[in-house]
Motif scaffolding. Sequence first.
Motif, mmCIF file in Angstrom:
data_model
loop_
_atom_site.group_PDB
_atom_site.id
_atom_site.type_symbol
_atom_site.label_atom_id
_atom_site.label_comp_id
_atom_site.label_asym_id
_atom_site.label_seq_id
_atom_site.Cartn_x
_atom_site.Cartn_y
_atom_site.Cartn_z
ATOM 1 N N LYS A 39 41.527 43.458 54.767
ATOM 2 C CA LYS A 39 41.873 43.768 53.370
ATOM 3 C C LYS A 39 43.386 43.869 53.195
ATOM 4 C CE LYS A 39 37.825 45.567 51.212
ATOM 5 N NZ LYS A 39 36.780 45.478 52.269
ATOM 6 N N GLN A 40 44.062 44.417 54.226
ATOM 7 C CA GLN A 40 45.527 44.539 54.134
ATOM 8 C C GLN A 40 46.189 43.156 54.089
ATOM 9 O OE1 GLN A 40 45.568 47.022 57.640
ATOM 10 N NE2 GLN A 40 46.478 48.751 56.541
ATOM 11 N N VAL A 41 45.651 42.223 54.879
ATOM 12 C CA VAL A 41 46.195 40.856 54.863
ATOM 13 C C VAL A 41 45.896 40.212 53.518
ATOM 14 C CG1 VAL A 41 46.137 38.583 55.946
ATOM 15 C CG2 VAL A 41 45.890 40.632 57.366
ATOM 16 N N GLN A 42 44.651 40.407 53.062
ATOM 17 C CA GLN A 42 44.231 39.835 51.766
ATOM 18 C C GLN A 42 45.188 40.253 50.661
ATOM 19 O OE1 GLN A 42 40.655 41.606 50.288
ATOM 20 N NE2 GLN A 42 40.660 40.426 48.379
ATOM 21 N N GLU A 43 45.562 41.521 50.706
ATOM 22 C CA GLU A 43 46.418 42.037 49.644
ATOM 23 C C GLU A 43 47.815 41.392 49.667
ATOM 24 O OE1 GLU A 43 47.249 46.410 47.766
ATOM 25 O OE2 GLU A 43 45.553 46.062 49.129
ATOM 26 N N LEU A 44 48.374 41.276 50.873
ATOM 27 C CA LEU A 44 49.710 40.673 50.951
ATOM 28 C C LEU A 44 49.693 39.220 50.470
ATOM 29 C CD1 LEU A 44 52.707 40.840 51.837
ATOM 30 C CD2 LEU A 44 51.978 40.039 54.083
ATOM 31 N N LEU A 45 48.600 38.520 50.786
ATOM 32 C CA LEU A 45 48.531 37.097 50.422
ATOM 33 C C LEU A 45 48.037 36.896 48.994
ATOM 34 C CD1 LEU A 45 47.004 35.486 53.657
ATOM 35 C CD2 LEU A 45 49.410 35.728 53.029
ATOM 36 N N GLY A 46 47.537 37.951 48.382
ATOM 37 C CA GLY A 46 46.972 37.801 47.049
ATOM 38 C C GLY A 46 45.727 36.922 47.057
ATOM 39 N N ALA A 47 44.938 37.026 48.113
ATOM 40 C CA ALA A 47 43.709 36.228 48.202
ATOM 41 C C ALA A 47 42.621 36.888 47.360
ATOM 42 C CB ALA A 47 43.266 36.115 49.656
ATOM 43 N N LEU A 58 54.329 44.310 52.264
ATOM 44 C CA LEU A 58 54.119 44.388 50.813
ATOM 45 C C LEU A 58 54.978 45.505 50.203
ATOM 46 C CD1 LEU A 58 52.462 42.954 48.673
ATOM 47 C CD2 LEU A 58 50.625 44.613 49.022
ATOM 48 N N GLU A 59 55.039 46.645 50.937
ATOM 49 C CA GLU A 59 55.880 47.756 50.475
ATOM 50 C C GLU A 59 57.357 47.351 50.408
ATOM 51 O OE1 GLU A 59 55.537 51.201 53.017
ATOM 52 O OE2 GLU A 59 53.364 51.319 52.637
ATOM 53 N N HIS A 60 57.787 46.477 51.329
ATOM 54 C CA HIS A 60 59.212 46.159 51.457
ATOM 55 C C HIS A 60 59.607 44.855 50.792
ATOM 56 C CE1 HIS A 60 58.879 49.132 54.759
ATOM 57 N NE2 HIS A 60 60.109 49.435 54.375
ATOM 58 N N ILE A 61 58.684 44.212 50.066
ATOM 59 C CA ILE A 61 58.988 42.859 49.571
ATOM 60 C C ILE A 61 60.189 42.879 48.618
ATOM 61 C CG2 ILE A 61 57.369 42.764 47.601
ATOM 62 C CD1 ILE A 61 57.317 39.941 50.008
ATOM 63 N N GLU A 62 60.311 43.953 47.855
ATOM 64 C CA GLU A 62 61.456 44.030 46.951
ATOM 65 C C GLU A 62 62.746 44.292 47.739
ATOM 66 O OE1 GLU A 62 60.879 46.566 43.458
ATOM 67 O OE2 GLU A 62 63.071 46.572 43.243
ATOM 68 N N PHE A 63 62.629 45.190 48.698
ATOM 69 C CA PHE A 63 63.782 45.482 49.577
ATOM 70 C C PHE A 63 64.293 44.195 50.219
ATOM 71 C CE2 PHE A 63 65.803 46.713 53.523
ATOM 72 C CZ PHE A 63 66.540 47.838 53.180
ATOM 73 N N GLU A 64 63.342 43.384 50.707
ATOM 74 C CA GLU A 64 63.676 42.115 51.362
ATOM 75 C C GLU A 64 64.472 41.211 50.416
ATOM 76 O OE1 GLU A 64 62.224 41.586 54.560
ATOM 77 O OE2 GLU A 64 63.249 39.667 54.816
ATOM 78 N N GLY A 94 55.586 37.662 53.693
ATOM 79 C CA GLY A 94 56.328 38.909 53.895
ATOM 80 C C GLY A 94 57.762 38.821 53.403
ATOM 81 N N LYS A 95 58.249 37.606 53.135
ATOM 82 C CA LYS A 95 59.627 37.469 52.659
ATOM 83 C C LYS A 95 59.679 37.061 51.195
ATOM 84 C CE LYS A 95 61.093 36.058 57.257
ATOM 85 N NZ LYS A 95 61.122 34.824 58.041
#
Lengths: 402, 326
Positions: free
Chosen positions: A52-60, A254-260, A182-183
């Motif tokens: 589920k964590q991967v799904q969320e990052l990928l927006g699947a 996902l938490e850091h995508i804006e920071f990145e 992630g970037k």
Amino acid sequence: MSDIYLDNNATTACDPKVVEAMLPYFLEQFGNPSSIHSFGSGVGRAVSKARKQVQELLGAEHDSEIIFTSCGTESDNTAILSALKCFPNRKEIITTTVEHPAILALCAQLEKEGYTIHRLKVDGKGRLDLEEYRKVLTPEVAIVSVMWANNETGTLFPVEEMAEMAHAVGVQFHTDAVQAVGKVPIDLKSTKIDMLSVSGHKLHAPKGIGVLYLRRGVRFRPLLRGGHQERGRRAGTENAASVVGLGKACELALEHIEFENVQVKALRDRLEQGILSQVPHCFVTGDPVNRLPNTANIAFEYIEGEAILMLLNKKGIAASSGSACTSGSLEPSHVMRAMDIPYTAAHGTIRFSLSRYNTQAEIDRVIEAVPPIVAQLRKLSPYWGEDGPVAAPEKAFAPVYA
Amino acid sequence: MWEYSEKVKEHFYQPRNVGVLEGANGVGDVGSISCGDALRLSIKVNPDSEIIENASFQTFGCGSAIASSSALTEIIKGMTVEDALKVTNQDIADYLDGLPPEKMHCSVMGREALQAAVANYRGVEWKDDHEEGALVCKCFAVDAVMIEETIRVNGLRSVQDVTNYTKAGGGCCACHEGIEEILVKVLAEQGIAFDPEAAAKAAEPEPLPIAASAKAAKAPLTLVQRIRRIEAVIESIRPNLRMDGGDAELVDVDGNTVYVKMTGACSGCSMAAMTIGGSQQRLMEDLGEFIKVIPADKMPAAREPRTAAAAGAYGGFGARRIPPTF
């Protein structure tokens, strides 16, 4: 002073929180997630959570679209070979000249076996020509595989648009997104991308874990057959600890995508400007206005990359190069050659790739270290005079064999 | 990153004799910018004594290219031109305590720069006959061009042939797929299809003078015949070893044990074990019996003073000889 790691496109450090999440799955929760007993069921739940964590990052759209594999290369090979099995009458593949070897070497092999490979060219900034793509995109094509972001220059390809185009003619679309995940923000459910490869160790998860995203309903044939793991789409006992680690890494990404995209990008720009303003005869390769926020690839003319890396290493700075010598081949990076970067610059390309762990103090140390290193090597170079390249460098020094 | 010796690193971090040389009377430019290394060597020769009084270099290249250039200038300073020309690429590599196989070409480039600079000093034109391909066999540093040429010249057909003639593929065997690809390509030029099942051709680059008769005569060999055969096989592998600056010599034969002395670059070479293994294979093929090749320095002390001929005279192995099994 500790060493400075600017080679995050090669691999990243595991986030300490990732390691912490993984540890119980070595000693306490060692069960096989397929087992009925309590040793297994806890692990099974942890794998589900990671999915589920991967799904969320990928927006699947569905978590069952996430298939855990051993690495990005396995995901890439699985995707392409699956399409060839699903469409045995289609003998063409579309890719680009600047893909990762995980795709290029496979395609070269398939070419020997009789497939036609269309390798889309790039311009001097590493950009594709979608007209060229449109011309070769026919129902004869089994699969299109185009990377989301280039590992050397960070240049982004318009994969969402290219997937729409492939979908319109009924051709499967795969993207090797190991550098992008992630970037840059990704939302697969709003795209027509059929398959996507992820590599754990590029986003602070451990090595040896990857993901193949497979859109629900897309025809698929597994590479590895055996047990029922991953719903029969990738047999083999789950690498549970690493799966858990990757799940945690995706949550953190996902938490850091804006920071990145704000802070890391600002550091990258500072590094680039700092070097470009001090060092003559160097330039950024790729497309500076459309690339990953963490990557700076700079070509230092008239000197060779491995020599630069060794001197950087002596100063405690880690980066990588597109020179022939760092790969053990006779040619500089295929990405630099595809962009038609002259040999005198291609061999001197250095890739600095940052992560959220880099600090401004580190970047300032690198900005200070680079100019004297370049000057030192140019003093040795037959292409360099007192304080600039010799007049007509290619004529002034033309060695005997070419 | 490469495993460079301390000496390579030292010569890279503090290169000697860098830059343009005032009063140089010989300059050699070699290398290839497409491959990423190129070198200009300048020498100042005293025309009366023919002694190289000074040397300097300018190099575009990696760490080992710069270190090799630096080492070369240090080696040749003070030498006569004649002596300098005897410097081999192995000498440059040895001076640096060795180079990784992928980087041996840097020392080759150094030697060629020297030849080019001397030719320039003497006012003659230097022509490079060196062609370099992608490295195929990492164990023995054999490149694609050399393998292709050897296949063409000798009419080779199998991976085993290529190993016998070039050593490529004789170590870890990981490059066998690459060697097969080269075979497919070169044989196709001659209109021949590569057959992976094809048997290796006779292993000797030059057929042994006695090979033909030996194969016909299956009768047990006499002592003298047997030693001659062993000697002939050892002789046949020496040209290959000499190409790498080494050599081998038959010291003694004791039953099915053959003692061979490895000299020159072979002595102490990490590949000596593989060379030994290769010659053992060749001896077994030729004699049709089990043979064990042992380096002479591992010979039991009691045997040492004896020569091969003396061993024969004692008849030590005659009684214990294992009959040929074809």
